[in-house]
Scaffold this motif. Sequence first.
Motif, mmCIF file in Angstrom:
data_model
loop_
_atom_site.group_PDB
_atom_site.id
_atom_site.type_symbol
_atom_site.label_atom_id
_atom_site.label_comp_id
_atom_site.label_asym_id
_atom_site.label_seq_id
_atom_site.Cartn_x
_atom_site.Cartn_y
_atom_site.Cartn_z
ATOM 1 N N SER A 66 7.133 7.020 5.136
ATOM 2 C CA SER A 66 6.186 7.776 5.921
ATOM 3 C C SER A 66 4.762 7.036 5.410
ATOM 4 O O SER A 66 4.035 6.923 6.167
ATOM 5 N N ALA A 67 4.692 6.558 4.052
ATOM 6 C CA ALA A 67 3.352 6.172 3.642
ATOM 7 C C ALA A 67 3.255 4.871 4.570
ATOM 8 O O ALA A 67 1.902 4.363 5.027
ATOM 9 N N SER A 72 -0.078 8.390 -5.523
ATOM 10 C CA SER A 72 -1.118 8.953 -4.556
ATOM 11 C C SER A 72 -2.045 8.138 -4.391
ATOM 12 O O SER A 72 -3.373 8.485 -4.127
ATOM 13 N N GLY A 73 -2.076 6.795 -4.758
ATOM 14 C CA GLY A 73 -3.074 5.846 -4.601
ATOM 15 C C GLY A 73 -4.241 5.823 -5.459
ATOM 16 O O GLY A 73 -5.287 5.470 -5.387
ATOM 17 N N GLN A 129 0.909 -1.146 0.037
ATOM 18 C CA GLN A 129 -0.048 -0.052 0.075
ATOM 19 C C GLN A 129 0.874 1.313 0.029
ATOM 20 O O GLN A 129 0.529 2.263 -0.574
ATOM 21 N N ALA A 130 1.806 1.230 0.721
ATOM 22 C CA ALA A 130 2.852 2.444 0.916
ATOM 23 C C ALA A 130 3.466 2.667 -0.709
ATOM 24 O O ALA A 130 3.513 3.910 -1.028
ATOM 25 N N ARG A 177 9.659 8.914 1.751
ATOM 26 C CA ARG A 177 8.060 8.879 1.326
ATOM 27 C C ARG A 177 7.474 7.611 1.418
ATOM 28 O O ARG A 177 6.378 7.609 2.017
ATOM 29 N N ILE A 178 8.140 6.737 1.013
ATOM 30 C CA ILE A 178 7.677 5.108 1.028
ATOM 31 C C ILE A 178 7.555 4.976 2.751
ATOM 32 O O ILE A 178 6.450 4.312 2.936
ATOM 33 N N GLN A 188 0.857 4.271 -2.855
ATOM 34 C CA GLN A 188 0.373 5.580 -2.306
ATOM 35 C C GLN A 188 1.391 6.666 -2.955
ATOM 36 O O GLN A 188 1.172 7.610 -3.285
ATOM 37 N N VAL A 189 2.773 6.062 -2.676
ATOM 38 C CA VAL A 189 3.958 7.031 -3.223
ATOM 39 C C VAL A 189 4.049 7.192 -4.749
ATOM 40 O O VAL A 189 4.108 8.205 -5.474
ATOM 41 N N LYS A 197 1.821 5.434 8.009
ATOM 42 C CA LYS A 197 0.525 5.638 8.154
ATOM 43 C C LYS A 197 -0.342 4.396 7.859
ATOM 44 O O LYS A 197 -1.354 4.518 8.609
ATOM 45 N N PHE A 198 0.133 3.676 7.111
ATOM 46 C CA PHE A 198 -0.820 2.312 6.907
ATOM 47 C C PHE A 198 -0.720 1.161 8.168
ATOM 48 O O PHE A 198 -1.560 0.376 8.150
#
Length: 317
Positions: free
Chosen positions: A174-175, A40-41, A32-33, A171-172, A36-37, A178-179
């Motif tokens: 960070s994502a 942006s999903g 998912q990460a 960034r990955i 998202q990166v 989040k998940f």
Amino acid sequence: MSKPWKGAAQRATAQDFVVAAEELGCDVAALQAVWQVEASGKPFRSDGTLERRFEPHKLRKPEGNYKTSAKLSFAAREAKFDAAYARNQEDAMRATSWGGPQIMGFNAQAAGYASAGDMVKAMAASEGEQLRAFVRLIKSWRLDSALRAHDWRTFAARYNGNANVAEYSARIESAFQKFSGKASPAVLRSGDKGAAVKRLQYALGIDVDGKFGPATDKAVREFQQRHGLPVDGIVGRRTWEALEGYSGVRPVKQAAAQDRIAKASEMVALASTAAGSVATVGGALPESSLNLLIIAAAVIGIGALALHAFRKLRDVA
């Protein structure tokens, strides 16, 4: 003119992501990460067409280079794609990244398709097909081990190219945080130095000097072999989990985007007295944050020289 990037645009289900993660052997949050990166999903645009980004420097007869492509506005990029597509459909699609995983058309065969056009048509039908294409590409590039290890730097360097690896990997991470609600351990290998290596050496019960040299590499491989792990000398997520269970030593966490920004902000305050700080900030921050640093530098009054340096970093980033 038919547009192969216009299809059913069916979104993936949670189970689709579970199945894809199981095939890669990674946790769902890692998949998912990356999703998202990369886009942006968003596998599809608001008009239902396949998400895409034309890169004119990737045409068989390149137009410009990476830097000129990066500066194109959305409208200019779309206009260039339309012109290239009118000249040669396959060539234009090969020079474009597609869907949620942003797979370049010239990688269609590695993703399991006969041509870029075939890939685009299949991916336009469903996000589930995009996931399957991603799985095939990652396995063909042997990047599944990097996903399992949360080795975002290795993943980013191969998947996105050598430009901005530190930014992409942060960034990955960070994502992923989040998940998953948790942080990944720092991935270590031969040649690394610093506090994270010291923590590793302490966990292994060997001499602590902060240098991942031959002795540390040998100890890591022996530990991996004893605990039924892949013996590759790379200390990723699974090796750290085993080490923490064995020794109780917790790893240093990987830097996320917010960590890099916080670190760079601290450097701003030192820029007026440390000549090397301004250059260091440029390596620590993604391009999008340099404008904020220029404003911050002006607010705290670090001087015209530093302001000029920050502007220079922004212009060449």
